[in-house]
Scaffold this active site. Structure first.
Site, PDB file in Angstrom:
ATOM      1  N   GLU A 134      -2.316   8.075   7.361  1.00  0.00           N
ATOM      2  CA  GLU A 134      -3.181   8.685   6.666  1.00  0.00           C
ATOM      3  C   GLU A 134      -4.309   9.562   7.489  1.00  0.00           C
ATOM      4  OE1 GLU A 134      -3.852   6.142   2.699  1.00  0.00           O
ATOM      5  OE2 GLU A 134      -5.556   6.315   4.080  1.00  0.00           O
ATOM      6  N   ARG A 144      -7.205  -7.445  -9.466  1.00  0.00           N
ATOM      7  CA  ARG A 144      -8.264  -8.631  -9.802  1.00  0.00           C
ATOM      8  C   ARG A 144      -9.637  -8.021 -10.256  1.00  0.00           C
ATOM      9  NH1 ARG A 144     -11.413  -8.165  -5.525  1.00  0.00           N
ATOM     10  NH2 ARG A 144     -10.264  -7.517  -3.745  1.00  0.00           N
ATOM     11  N   LYS A 165       0.734  -1.234   0.142  1.00  0.00           N
ATOM     12  CA  LYS A 165      -0.054  -0.054  -0.025  1.00  0.00           C
ATOM     13  C   LYS A 165       0.892   1.105   0.014  1.00  0.00           C
ATOM     14  CE  LYS A 165      -4.042  -1.922   1.749  1.00  0.00           C
ATOM     15  NZ  LYS A 165      -5.247  -1.741   2.630  1.00  0.00           N
ATOM     16  N   HIS A 199     -16.978  -3.688   7.679  1.00  0.00           N
ATOM     17  CA  HIS A 199     -15.823  -3.312   6.602  1.00  0.00           C
ATOM     18  C   HIS A 199     -16.100  -3.947   5.491  1.00  0.00           C
ATOM     19  CE1 HIS A 199     -14.900  -0.428   9.716  1.00  0.00           C
ATOM     20  NE2 HIS A 199     -14.551  -1.261  10.687  1.00  0.00           N
TER      21      HIS A 199
END
Lengths: 172, 509, 509, 172
Positions: free
Chosen positions: B203, B295, B119, B238
């Site tokens: 973040e 994907r 990430k 989530h």
């Protein structure tokens, strides 16, 4: 209710329904909350029925689960318990009585025939234990102890026809 | 040099394996299924042209067994492997193993998967490609002295995320400066033990943003396009449960901006095939790059329904080395699509997976309805795999029609034997916020604090009461008859009961 | 003055009743089903919001009982009746009865139905509206002296048709002049006894034309449009079985010409709602008006798949008095759709209807697949009604993809308990003429003289041989065990057999 | 064929399959036309099985129908009849013989045990009538008359072990 013999208290999950069922030919009339409904029941497969209430049809999966029923209907799983209304009243009264002064005399909840007496004087009984079986409303009704105690006296005998509210036995 | 793929091994199970097998069949390609011990009669095994046993039920002994799957591919003579989603779909080592064995991996190149799977690296690529990213930064795990300063610059609350992340592991929301240091340290420990990679970064934490993603497609000839967006903000635990396209907040301008950003990222990362660039969108319709899924996505049918494209077929096309069969200007979405994922879960018990045999399984159909399922009546939902049963995907000329059809289809669905999210989906679809298109990723928890999810019929309990009373009535008649016939031989009443009373439960025609 | 329809009685059964009920639900309209004695647990009864019993199994005592249906509509408080197709759908008296009872009949006005239902009158309207009709003429039934002269002018072969016609009754192909007079006389007799109306007329007989029809829609505000064509030349027993849109022979110019002709006819006849103008098209792509079906067509989903419109919903919209929701230029067909009708019939026995209980019923699904069915597992196919089980409707970006998907879907279909036309449909879809788009109404008889219709798997017999041998092997082991255990009590071996040998037929997971 | 005891002639509709079945653990090996196939059979429900032949799976509806099986497989209805290969040979020879000179002596088609003799000398028999039952190949094999005739002599008795081609009885 027109016919108290066919009056039931049905508890679905936590909601109570006070209703009466009367067979009418190949279908039934259900009286509930002041209204009458025509109900047809068609077997679709093993545990699956099509219940038609007036003009509305529902596929119902229905199977016994202990003393009640597991029901799956329109995406919802429910547990239903069916009691003759009188017995339900008795049960409620008993549990209410229990919370206040204990009712000592166990009375016959509906006219019927004593099938058996499960206890004898001097027996210790626990709450919920079966005391007697009475045939009434085309079914065997179990009379259970509403609280712990000891059997003091028995007023009825197997084979005896009994009236509503007749004394059955005394617990102290 | 384009190479014709003649046989594809589908390294997956359940609905996505079936989706890919169907795509193979539509394209005239032979499909090879693989299966674990408990999947030996699973529907994907029955539907594929060939099926090979690959090991025991636990995924690591079968669907994650890279070496075994490669062996089977060779034995079966498969030219290519389609990984579906989950399992090995984003495993760059498996993609590399395919490459090494000269089997086409239907997906991006292994180095692209590795790059975008990290990430922190993906964030760097995005920044470089000019995408808006959520304000944040990485830092040296070994020197935490400047962490507090950095966080202060970004502004609280901040989100600590693992570079190798996934499934929420190594993730922490930090709302107060005094909890920062301990949160970062525990995130590092958790990420380290979960991924063997303790790198974390910051973040800014966006409160209840919308989750909007862009479907991208790139070929090996330098073409890259975007196929519009999917709105995926309806989530539980989530995880997405209801998706739609277009997004209720989308405008043509925003779509073009987000689409262009996604395509830029595809170009910058040397992307190949189908992918999804995920964004968070705040209340001001500012969007921020989140991550790339390298994907096919669970919710890809939503895009298929509005674009008319077959994404699996296009994946194969691109994997064969052909150019994309469409250009950006050919993409003319039509109407509106909604997907409801049907999980074997109990929404009333915190979405706990529910296992069992599907004693009844009947899918909805009719105008606008597509069901991508992994099961048939009699299938078993086990503890071993994802509890998804099917995806109900519905199309309508507009959002209102799509939602109406989805609600209709949900009421037609019949599943017995396990708990499902059908009632949950009904609740969402008829809730005010969803109907108005005003919802964020916090919607489910905000709107349904008591988890009272139900299908729209209001009087199920009353119907159940009637049914139970009548059934009980008949049972009691039986008992009564028993007693009246005491002298008779056992079983007599049963006969009578069957003959006389169950006839009231009149025989099936 | 537009009136909002809140409740619709669906005067039909099976797949079309379900189609309309779904349309009602999608539009938020309450649906009322009616049913005959043997349909009391039928799926349309279960799916509708309400259901009313209307009589015994024979259609004339239930689904054709006009008075009873009107009574039920009043009792239920239905604003409108949707007749589906068949039964009362083209009965102008029933439409008039609805009008008289102030119930909206969802279809054209009763006088339009009467006008277009008379083929001779419809022909006159078409001629007047400038449509090309097949050369022919009517004549005075009482004076047959000029018949031979008229036939000679048209040229042999000629087709004798009944004005009140339908189902091929009163129809005769005459190839030689010497057989003309007797054919006309017998056609008059047959038409007279079948329809109580002996009027017949001539048309030139076209050898193996194509059957192409135009879907029209008209509202009460003077708007009329065409929604493209359906090619319906694949027929058995003169009934359509596979339909597609667009037609393989269609060109934009021809479509516009035929569409405009159909719309002209709609205007000339004061048409309202959905209708179909049927044409025959010869080898030179010359087209001739055949007849008008004043109702929803069985094959309407083919048009829905390519236009994205919901024709039932549009019927309701127009019946409410609204303007059409689209204009001619809004109709932009996309891709290609194919419908295969699945009948309970035995293709190997001249398509004889097959009755029985659907002991297994599993529909195909996935990309591009829609199934409009009238049954569920456990449903009974009876002798009383049309043997249609379902319509498989498949969409693809082009004809090739649509056909491939249809073939795939057919192989996924599982129906046990009755014979079906699935194998037949497979045969057609893979036959050379169909794939090339070169077929006429004579195709089935020309291509399959020996009726050898099969699904594509070539080795079913070998697989069956293996299965039978293994099953038999296990059964024989059982017998052997019986003999070896003669002294034991009965049932012992059964137990043993179950425990030991059937375990080889290993238990379901 | 490796193992003639497990050799069968299976007739599916009008097509004959000469094959051998050998159990291998929980699955089977089928030998047909020079090739060997691994076959697994899984029960799905009442009359429904999943047969996996090598790597290819088929759902098969299979139910007994008189002496054969009704099979529904991949859209096709079929009738299958399974005969031990030796019996099938005998049957064919018999019917061939019938079309030429009638075979008078009925012989034992395989080594086995005579379970019963269904006729006695002088009995008139019709073609297809059961003459004797022989246990062999783990199954009861019915020996049927290949043509009409009268029983002349019987050479075997119940309980007797017989060899292949041994005389069983004579019909004239």
């Amino acid at each position: 209710m027109a016919n108290s013999e066919n009056r039931y208290l049905v508890t679905v999950d936590d909601v109570e329904f006070d209703l009466a069922v009367t067979p009418k030919g190949s279908s039934f009339e259900v009286e509930y909350n002041g209204a009458r409904y025509k109900v047809e029941a068609h077997r679709l497969s093993d545990r699956k029925y099509l219940f038609k209430i007036d003009e509305s049809s529902s596929e119902v999966d229905l199977s016994r689960n202990g003393g009640g029923y597991n029901i799956y209907l329109e995406g919802k799983d429910m547990i239903a318990r069916v009691e003759p209304y009188h017995l339900a009243e008795l049960r409620k009264k008993a549990s209410k009585a229990l919370s206040g002064a204990t009712e000592k005399i166990v009375r016959v909840p509906m006219p019927g025939l004593v099938l058996s007496i499960a206890v004898k004087p001097g027996d210790k009984v626990k709450k919920g234990m079966t005391l007697a079986v009475i045939e009434a409303m085309k079914m065997e009704n179990l009379i259970r102890a509403a609280a712990d105690g000891t059997v003091k006296e028995i007023f009825a005998a197997p084979g005896k026809a009994v009236e509503k509210n007749e004394n059955l036995l005394e617990i102290e | 040099m384009p190479k014709r793929i003649k046989k594809i091994l589908v390294a997956n199970r359940g609905e996505i394996a079936i989706r890919v097998i169907r795509g193979c069949r539509d394209a005239g390609i032979v499909s090879v299924a693989v299966y674990s011990e408990i999947d030996k009669t699973a529907y994907h095994v029955r539907l594929a042209d060939e099926a090979y046993f690959i090991g025991q039920a636990p995924a690591r002994e079968s669907y994650l067994n890279q070496q075994k799957i490669i062996e089977v591919a060779k034995e079966a003579g498969a030219d290519a492997i389609h990984p579906g989603y989950g399992f090995l779909a984003e495993n760059d080592q498996f993609a590399a193993l395919c490459e090494k064995n000269r089997i086409i991996f239907i997906g991006p190149k292994s180095e692209t998967i590795a790059l975008l799977g990290d990430k922190l690296e993906a964030r760097k690529v995005a920044l470089k490609a000019g995408l808006p990213v959520i304000p944040g930064t990485d830092f040296d795990n070994k020197d935490l002295s400047q962490v507090e300063e950095t966080a202060k610059q970004i502004g609280y609350p901040v989100l600590v995320k693992a570079a190798a992340g996934g499934g929420g592991k190594g993730m922490r929301i930090v709302r107060e400066p005094e909890r920062l240091r301990e949160s970062v340290e525990s995130a590092i420990r958790e990420a380290g033990s979960a991924f063997g990679d303790g790198r974390v970064y910051f973040e800014k934490y966006l409160e209840n943003p919308r989750h909007v993603e862009i479907q991208i497609f790139a070929d090996s000839h330098g073409h890259a396009v975007y196929l519009g967006e999917r709105e995926c903000s309806i989530q539980r635990r989530h995880q997405k449960v209801i998706e739609e396209s277009p997004s209720p907040i989308m405008t043509p301008e925003l779509r073009e901006k987000m689409g262009t950003a996604a395509v830029n990222l595809a170009r910058a990362s040397g992307y190949l095939g189908a992918g999804t660039v995920e964004f968070l969108v705040d209340k001001n319709r500012s969007f921020y790059f989140l991550e790339v899924n390298t994907r096919l996505q669970v919710e890809h049918p939503v895009t298929e329904m509005v674009t008319g494209l077959d994404l699996v077929r296009e994946q194969i096309n691109v994997a064969e080395g052909h150019s994309l069969s469409f250009r950006q200007e050919d993409i003319q979405p039509r109407g509106h699509a909604v997907e409801c994922r049907i999980y074997a879960e109990n929404p009333h018990q915190d979405f706990l997976p529910s296992t069992g045999k599907l004693t009844e399984y009947r899918e909805p159909s009719g105008p606008g309805v597509r069901v991508d399922s992994g099961v048939v009546q009699g299938s078993e939902i086990s503890i071993y795999y994802d509890p998804i049963i099917a995806k109900l995907v519905v199309w309508g000329t507009d959002r209102e029609e799509a939602i109406a059809r989805a609600q209709r289809a949900l009421t037609e669905y019949r599943i017995s034997g396990v708990h499902t999210t059908i009632g949950f989906a009904c609740s969402i679809l008829r809730s005010g916020g969803f109907r108005a298109g005003e919802y964020s990723t916090g919607y489910v928890e905000e709107e349904f604090p008591d988890r009272n999810f139900e299908c729209p019929q209001s009087d199920q309990a009353q119907k159940a009461a009637f049914a139970a009373a009548i059934f009980d009535f008949l049972e009691k008649e039986k008992v009564s008859l028993t007693m009246k016939r005491r002298g008779e031989k056992a079983g007599g009443w049963v006969q009578y009961y069957r003959n006389q009373n169950l006839s009231r439960l009149s025989k099936m025609r």
